[in-house]
Design a protein around this motif. Structure first.
Motif, PDB file in Angstrom:
ATOM      1  N   SER A 102       0.912  -1.176   0.023  1.00 28.38           N
ATOM      2  CA  SER A 102      -0.162  -0.089   0.099  1.00 28.38           C
ATOM      3  C   SER A 102       0.897   1.276  -0.175  1.00 28.38           C
ATOM      4  O   SER A 102       2.159   1.062   0.255  1.00 28.38           O
ATOM      5  CB  SER A 102      -1.091   0.003   1.062  1.00 28.38           C
ATOM      6  N   THR A 121       1.433   3.518   1.988  1.00 23.24           N
ATOM      7  CA  THR A 121       2.330   3.724   3.164  1.00 23.24           C
ATOM      8  C   THR A 121       3.671   3.263   3.202  1.00 23.24           C
ATOM      9  O   THR A 121       4.398   3.523   3.675  1.00 23.24           O
ATOM     10  CB  THR A 121       1.549   3.201   4.459  1.00 23.24           C
ATOM     11  N   HIS A 122       3.611   2.075   2.547  1.00 22.05           N
ATOM     12  CA  HIS A 122       5.121   1.558   2.232  1.00 22.05           C
ATOM     13  C   HIS A 122       6.017   2.380   1.444  1.00 22.05           C
ATOM     14  O   HIS A 122       7.018   1.720   1.162  1.00 22.05           O
ATOM     15  CB  HIS A 122       4.876  -0.025   1.577  1.00 22.05           C
ATOM     16  N   ARG A 147      10.248  -0.037   5.291  1.00 26.39           N
ATOM     17  CA  ARG A 147       9.345  -0.971   5.195  1.00 26.39           C
ATOM     18  C   ARG A 147      10.005  -2.335   4.352  1.00 26.39           C
ATOM     19  O   ARG A 147       9.110  -3.176   3.827  1.00 26.39           O
ATOM     20  CB  ARG A 147       8.122  -0.451   4.204  1.00 26.39           C
ATOM     21  N   CYS A 158       9.865  -7.186   5.085  1.00 29.09           N
ATOM     22  CA  CYS A 158       8.526  -7.114   5.321  1.00 29.09           C
ATOM     23  C   CYS A 158       7.968  -8.167   6.607  1.00 29.09           C
ATOM     24  O   CYS A 158       7.054  -7.758   7.402  1.00 29.09           O
ATOM     25  CB  CYS A 158       7.950  -7.884   4.233  1.00 29.09           C
ATOM     26  N   CYS A 206       6.847  -7.012  10.155  1.00 33.46           N
ATOM     27  CA  CYS A 206       5.590  -6.578  10.641  1.00 33.46           C
ATOM     28  C   CYS A 206       4.536  -7.570  10.393  1.00 33.46           C
ATOM     29  O   CYS A 206       3.600  -8.012  11.092  1.00 33.46           O
ATOM     30  CB  CYS A 206       5.105  -5.422  10.111  1.00 33.46           C
ATOM     31  N   HIS A 207       4.743  -8.211   8.970  1.00 30.74           N
ATOM     32  CA  HIS A 207       3.821  -9.172   8.640  1.00 30.74           C
ATOM     33  C   HIS A 207       4.168 -10.703   9.062  1.00 30.74           C
ATOM     34  O   HIS A 207       5.420 -10.953   8.687  1.00 30.74           O
ATOM     35  CB  HIS A 207       3.605  -9.232   7.119  1.00 30.74           C
TER      36      HIS A 207
HETATM   37  C1  HEC Z   1       6.844  -1.346   9.677  1.00 26.91           C
HETATM   38  C2  HEC Z   1       5.895  -2.434   9.438  1.00 26.91           C
HETATM   39  C3  HEC Z   1       5.726  -2.880   8.100  1.00 26.91           C
HETATM   40  C4  HEC Z   1       6.463  -3.205   7.039  1.00 26.91           C
HETATM   41  C5  HEC Z   1       8.113  -3.595   7.278  1.00 26.91           C
HETATM   42  C6  HEC Z   1       5.953  -3.864   5.863  1.00 26.91           C
HETATM   43  N1  HEC Z   1       4.444  -3.655   6.151  1.00 26.91           N
HETATM   44 FE1  HEC Z   1       3.018  -4.228   4.703  1.00 26.91          FE
HETATM   45  N2  HEC Z   1       1.610  -3.556   5.809  1.00 26.91           N
HETATM   46  C7  HEC Z   1       1.793  -2.900   7.081  1.00 26.91           C
HETATM   47  C8  HEC Z   1       0.413  -2.382   7.400  1.00 26.91           C
HETATM   48  C9  HEC Z   1       0.368  -1.490   9.118  1.00 26.91           C
HETATM   49  C10 HEC Z   1      -0.261  -2.475   6.802  1.00 26.91           C
HETATM   50  C11 HEC Z   1      -1.844  -2.087   6.829  1.00 26.91           C
HETATM   51  C12 HEC Z   1      -1.893  -0.833   6.530  1.00 26.91           C
HETATM   52  C13 HEC Z   1      -1.399  -0.116   5.349  1.00 26.91           C
HETATM   53  O1  HEC Z   1      -1.880  -0.505   4.193  1.00 26.91           O
HETATM   54  O2  HEC Z   1      -0.352   0.600   5.719  1.00 26.91           O
HETATM   55  C14 HEC Z   1       0.267  -3.397   5.624  1.00 26.91           C
HETATM   56  C15 HEC Z   1      -0.298  -3.594   4.477  1.00 26.91           C
HETATM   57  C16 HEC Z   1       0.457  -4.489   3.415  1.00 26.91           C
HETATM   58  C17 HEC Z   1      -0.382  -5.198   2.284  1.00 26.91           C
HETATM   59  C18 HEC Z   1      -1.767  -4.813   2.250  1.00 26.91           C
HETATM   60  C19 HEC Z   1      -2.053  -3.944   1.014  1.00 26.91           C
HETATM   61  C20 HEC Z   1      -3.388  -3.368   0.647  1.00 26.91           C
HETATM   62  O3  HEC Z   1      -3.656  -2.720  -0.016  1.00 26.91           O
HETATM   63  O4  HEC Z   1      -4.273  -4.075   1.533  1.00 26.91           O
HETATM   64  C21 HEC Z   1       0.636  -5.885   1.673  1.00 26.91           C
HETATM   65  C22 HEC Z   1       0.319  -6.769   0.254  1.00 26.91           C
HETATM   66  C23 HEC Z   1       1.720  -5.580   2.440  1.00 26.91           C
HETATM   67  N3  HEC Z   1       1.694  -4.717   3.360  1.00 26.91           N
HETATM   68  C24 HEC Z   1       3.153  -6.046   1.926  1.00 26.91           C
HETATM   69  C25 HEC Z   1       4.353  -5.968   2.325  1.00 26.91           C
HETATM   70  C26 HEC Z   1       5.536  -6.161   1.740  1.00 26.91           C
HETATM   71  C27 HEC Z   1       5.481  -7.105   0.584  1.00 26.91           C
HETATM   72  C28 HEC Z   1       6.498  -5.688   2.948  1.00 26.91           C
HETATM   73  C29 HEC Z   1       8.020  -5.774   2.571  1.00 26.91           C
HETATM   74  C30 HEC Z   1       8.448  -5.149   1.255  1.00 26.91           C
HETATM   75  C31 HEC Z   1       5.934  -4.995   3.850  1.00 26.91           C
HETATM   76  N4  HEC Z   1       4.471  -4.836   3.476  1.00 26.91           N
HETATM   77  C32 HEC Z   1       6.494  -4.228   4.759  1.00 26.91           C
HETATM   78  C33 HEC Z   1       3.084  -2.634   7.810  1.00 26.91           C
HETATM   79  C34 HEC Z   1       4.358  -3.120   7.404  1.00 26.91           C
END
Ligand code: HEC
Ligand code: HEC
Length: 160
Positions: free
Chosen positions: A104, A106-107, A123, A126, A129-130
């Protein structure tokens, strides 16, 4: 005291401290946390790891900002300085081909609220947090209630 004797003195003092051993009783009971029972120094055979769920089914989030749990296995997916396996599917460029949801907005945002062209360094790792999904009970009991339940109970109370 001559200054060049200082290292020797320090060594002697620390040596004594180490020789004295730990200053807690070795048979102190371990806190009842993730590993209930036993003493602090006792080693247990850890329970076998549960298999990751691989059902492609989203789980409900407890609150909107919760990082969604990973609905597929990530065994063998490497994330390091040389590459990020997750982004091979979840990046902007690759998500259409793989049909994985794109990370999303935010990333892409760094800590100064600047939106970057690619995933922000904070971010990158991954699994910081996930987490993958497991069919297991919570390790530690808690009485968390989600916002819908909280509001429901509050309305009930106001009606009375
Ligand atoms: C610092 C914490 C953090 C990290 C590191 C992080 N995420 Fe997330 N991610 C979140 C949070 C909180 C949400 C839900 C709110 C938002 O979209 O920001 C999310 C949402 C998502 C979603 C759903 C997006 C959607 O539109 O519904 C995906 C897919 C995802 N992350 C993949 C990744 C991947 C792949 C990585 C590594 C490259 C990553 N994230 C790294 C915290 C993190
Ligand atoms: C081979 C492609 C592929 C790779 C590699 C991959 N994913 Fe996924 N991911 C998907 C697909 C497709 C989905 C959509 C649900 C499903 O089919 O499992 C998904 C779903 C997700 C979701 C759920 C998003 C939501 O909105 O609920 C998260 C979180 C996620 N992946 C994180 C990761 C992380 C973290 C890694 C790396 C450790 C990773 N993925 C590696 C393809 C991939």
């Amino acid at each position: 005291m001559k200054f060049r004797l200082l290292p020797l003195t320090l060594l002697a003092v620390f040596g004594l401290a180490v020789a004295a051993g730990p200053d807690y009783p070795l048979d102190a009971p371990a806190p009842d946390g993730r590993r209930p029972g036993g003493t602090i120094t006792q080693e247990f055979t850890p329970p076998p790891l549960k298999d990751e769920e691989n059902k492609d089914l989203k789980r409900e989030r407890n609150y909107p900002e919760q990082p969604p749990t990973i609905p597929h296995t990530i065994r063998g997916y490497q994330v390091d300085t040389n590459g990020n396996k997750c982004l091979a599917c979840h990046s902007r460029a690759n998500s259409a081909r793989t049909q994985a949801p794109m990370i999303s907005i935010t990333h892409f945002t760094d800590r100064d609220s600047q939106t970057l062209g690619a995933v922000a360094p904070r971010r990158y790792f991954c699994t910081q947090c996930h987490v993958v999904q497991h069919d297991v009970k919570p390790l530690v009991q808690n009485d968390f209630e989600n916002i819908d339940d909280l509001l429901y109970h509050e309305n009930k109370q106001n009606e009375q």
